[in-house]
Design an enzyme around this catalytic site. Structure first.
Site, PDB file in Angstrom:
ATOM      1  N   ASP A  80      75.158  34.657 -18.289  1.00 54.32           N
ATOM      2  CA  ASP A  80      75.866  34.094 -17.313  1.00 54.32           C
ATOM      3  C   ASP A  80      76.271  32.777 -16.690  1.00 54.32           C
ATOM      4  O   ASP A  80      74.383  32.400 -15.893  1.00 54.32           O
ATOM      5  CB  ASP A  80      75.678  35.496 -15.817  1.00 54.32           C
ATOM      6  CG  ASP A  80      77.115  35.737 -15.312  1.00 54.32           C
ATOM      7  OD1 ASP A  80      78.085  35.062 -15.709  1.00 54.32           O
ATOM      8  OD2 ASP A  80      76.750  36.335 -14.538  1.00 54.32           O
ATOM      9  N   HIS A  81      76.532  31.806 -15.599  1.00 54.94           N
ATOM     10  CA  HIS A  81      76.146  31.018 -14.951  1.00 54.94           C
ATOM     11  C   HIS A  81      75.217  30.069 -15.147  1.00 54.94           C
ATOM     12  O   HIS A  81      74.006  29.733 -14.190  1.00 54.94           O
ATOM     13  CB  HIS A  81      75.948  31.098 -13.744  1.00 54.94           C
ATOM     14  CG  HIS A  81      77.069  31.872 -12.877  1.00 54.94           C
ATOM     15  ND1 HIS A  81      77.873  31.086 -12.904  1.00 54.94           N
ATOM     16  CD2 HIS A  81      77.614  33.053 -12.492  1.00 54.94           C
ATOM     17  CE1 HIS A  81      78.775  32.135 -11.906  1.00 54.94           C
ATOM     18  NE2 HIS A  81      78.552  32.973 -11.464  1.00 54.94           N
ATOM     19  N   HIS A 178      80.921  36.423  -5.205  1.00 52.15           N
ATOM     20  CA  HIS A 178      79.713  37.624  -5.688  1.00 52.15           C
ATOM     21  C   HIS A 178      79.370  37.877  -4.513  1.00 52.15           C
ATOM     22  O   HIS A 178      79.028  37.766  -3.842  1.00 52.15           O
ATOM     23  CB  HIS A 178      78.090  36.325  -5.936  1.00 52.15           C
ATOM     24  CG  HIS A 178      78.856  35.503  -7.653  1.00 52.15           C
ATOM     25  ND1 HIS A 178      78.645  34.126  -7.509  1.00 52.15           N
ATOM     26  CD2 HIS A 178      79.552  36.097  -8.839  1.00 52.15           C
ATOM     27  CE1 HIS A 178      78.883  34.094  -9.036  1.00 52.15           C
ATOM     28  NE2 HIS A 178      79.638  35.205  -9.325  1.00 52.15           N
ATOM     29  N   GLY A 179      78.914  38.984  -4.734  1.00 47.81           N
ATOM     30  CA  GLY A 179      78.092  40.094  -3.385  1.00 47.81           C
ATOM     31  C   GLY A 179      78.753  41.068  -2.940  1.00 47.81           C
ATOM     32  O   GLY A 179      80.192  41.148  -3.133  1.00 47.81           O
ATOM     33  N   HIS A 206      84.946  37.048 -12.036  1.00 43.07           N
ATOM     34  CA  HIS A 206      82.881  37.075 -11.156  1.00 43.07           C
ATOM     35  C   HIS A 206      83.471  38.033 -10.131  1.00 43.07           C
ATOM     36  O   HIS A 206      84.755  38.321  -9.272  1.00 43.07           O
ATOM     37  CB  HIS A 206      82.974  36.498 -11.581  1.00 43.07           C
ATOM     38  CG  HIS A 206      81.992  35.911 -12.311  1.00 43.07           C
ATOM     39  ND1 HIS A 206      81.079  34.847 -12.657  1.00 43.07           N
ATOM     40  CD2 HIS A 206      83.224  35.083 -13.498  1.00 43.07           C
ATOM     41  CE1 HIS A 206      81.447  34.738 -13.729  1.00 43.07           C
ATOM     42  NE2 HIS A 206      81.927  34.352 -14.203  1.00 43.07           N
ATOM     43  N   ALA A 208      83.654  42.108  -9.635  1.00 40.33           N
ATOM     44  CA  ALA A 208      83.913  42.498  -9.588  1.00 40.33           C
ATOM     45  C   ALA A 208      83.450  43.931  -8.487  1.00 40.33           C
ATOM     46  O   ALA A 208      84.458  45.186  -8.267  1.00 40.33           O
ATOM     47  CB  ALA A 208      84.262  43.365 -11.117  1.00 40.33           C
ATOM     48  N   ASN A 228      83.106  41.140 -13.913  1.00 35.03           N
ATOM     49  CA  ASN A 228      81.411  40.454 -14.352  1.00 35.03           C
ATOM     50  C   ASN A 228      81.016  41.498 -12.916  1.00 35.03           C
ATOM     51  O   ASN A 228      81.775  41.700 -11.773  1.00 35.03           O
ATOM     52  CB  ASN A 228      80.950  38.866 -13.944  1.00 35.03           C
ATOM     53  CG  ASN A 228      81.197  37.959 -14.501  1.00 35.03           C
ATOM     54  OD1 ASN A 228      81.337  38.508 -15.781  1.00 35.03           O
ATOM     55  ND2 ASN A 228      80.686  37.077 -14.970  1.00 35.03           N
ATOM     56  N   VAL A 229      80.046  42.630 -13.131  1.00 29.53           N
ATOM     57  CA  VAL A 229      79.753  43.586 -12.451  1.00 29.53           C
ATOM     58  C   VAL A 229      77.835  43.063 -11.961  1.00 29.53           C
ATOM     59  O   VAL A 229      77.397  42.865 -13.363  1.00 29.53           O
ATOM     60  CB  VAL A 229      80.057  44.976 -12.869  1.00 29.53           C
ATOM     61  CG1 VAL A 229      79.436  45.634 -11.515  1.00 29.53           C
ATOM     62  CG2 VAL A 229      80.866  44.708 -13.337  1.00 29.53           C
TER      63      VAL A 229
HETATM   64  P1  13P Z   1      78.931  40.876  -8.369  1.00 31.54           P
HETATM   65  O1  13P Z   1      77.616  40.921  -8.165  1.00 31.54           O
HETATM   66  O2  13P Z   1      80.301  40.655  -7.185  1.00 31.54           O
HETATM   67  O3  13P Z   1      79.351  42.560  -9.243  1.00 31.54           O
HETATM   68  O4  13P Z   1      79.510  39.723  -9.086  1.00 31.54           O
HETATM   69  C1  13P Z   1      78.660  39.709 -10.318  1.00 31.54           C
HETATM   70  C2  13P Z   1      79.125  38.565 -10.803  1.00 31.54           C
HETATM   71  O5  13P Z   1      80.216  38.170 -11.318  1.00 31.54           O
HETATM   72  C3  13P Z   1      78.043  37.817 -11.806  1.00 31.54           C
HETATM   73  O6  13P Z   1      78.490  37.048 -12.394  1.00 31.54           O
END
Ligand code: 13P
Length: 281
Positions: A80-81, A178-179, A206, A208, A228-229
């Site tokens: 990821d990222h 995110h978060g 992303h 989610a 993405n979670v």
């Molecule tokens: P969350 O932490 O909001 O679930 O997002 C995760 C994410 O998108 C990782 O790329």
């Protein structure tokens, strides 16, 4: 069994559901995803973030690949990222078959050049690439609307980017963060519909964690095949150990590891049902 992310997402796209990609940190996380996926008969993606990889290195990659490979359901492993070309090369050589080549902090043309180079590299190894156009961040809630708009994915730009970089999946920014969402999440579904009109490749959302069922379904209807979670699963893990720390417990550590794994499994299984991937393995 270890499968490619491309295969998982193409099957999901064809059958209108989405795959959960869960950011993991350790063996308990891997077991929780495998246990949930097998119990729900669901495909799944194990995701690793670069700073987690810096810490866990090749032993952690081996754990994730073997967890996916020995699972009774199809699973893939995804980086990821990542904005570091050396890490992307290392990961592709280790057998991970998909990466998010993240040039989203760069100006458009530089993002394009970086992503195109990483995509060419990945394709020579039979691997695939997710890209991000726009910028997903965890602090967007603090910005003004105008700043936030400027960071959302522009449908025309997305079309040009995908055509020129040759990427396989696109992560969109439509108000997702995110978060934690501060207040009700607000996703720009008109924008998502316009992106969908421009692109046929699987779309990724992303952030989610915290999205309600109706928004998840609407996203799937408009082409999202991967969610993405991270936060919700991580929160459950930390909550377990916080509660453990507050008791005078002398419990066996292994029993605790099993218990924290089942706690995460519950959250993950719920996401699989929500994303419609349960029963699709
Ligand atoms: P969350 O932490 O909001 O679930 O997002 C995760 C994410 O998108 C990782 O790329």
């Amino acid at each position: 069994m270890l499968t490619s992310t491309k295969e998982l997402l193409e099957a999901a796209q064809k059958d209108s559901y989405a795959i959960g990609a869960f950011n993991l940190y350790n063996l308990e996380g891997a077991k929780a995803v495998v246990d949930a996926a097998e119990a729900e008969n669901s495909p799944a993606i194990i995701q690793i973030l670069p700073h987690v990889l810096d810490y866990g290195g090749s032993p952690l990659i081996a754990v994730f690949l073997e967890a996916a490979n020995s699972a009774k359901v199809p699973m893939s492993v995804h980086l990821d990222h990542c904005d570091d070309d050396t890490m992307i090369k290392t990961v592709l050589d280790s057998g991970i078959q998909s990466v998010l080549a993240d040039g989203s902090t760069l100006p458009f043309q530089e993002n394009l050049a970086f992503t195109r180079e990483m995509t060419e590299l990945a394709h020579t190894k039979g691997a695939t690439v997710e890209a991000e156009v726009g910028r997903i961040s965890g602090t967007e809630d603090g910005m003004t609307v105008a700043e936030k708009e400027a960071k959302m994915t522009d449908p025309e730009e997305a079309k040009e980017f995908v055509a020129e970089a040759g990427v396989d999946f696109l992560a969109v920014t439509i108000g997702n963060v995110h978060g934690k969402y501060h207040g009700e999440p607000k996703l720009d579904f008109d924008r998502l519909a316009k992106i969908r009109q421009q692109l046929e490749i699987p779309l990724v959302l992303h952030g989610a964690s915290g999205l309600p069922a109706n928004m998840i379904q609407q996203s799937i209807d408009l082409g999202v095949c991967k969610f993405n979670v991270n936060s919700e699963v991580r929160k459950r893990y930390l909550q377990f150990w916080r509660e453990y720390g507050q008791t005078e417990s002398k419990r066996d550590l292994l029993d605790c590891q099993k218990e924290v794994t089942s706690a995460m499994q519950e959250v993950i299984a719920e996401k699989m049902r929500l994303f419609g991937s349960a029963g699709k393995a």
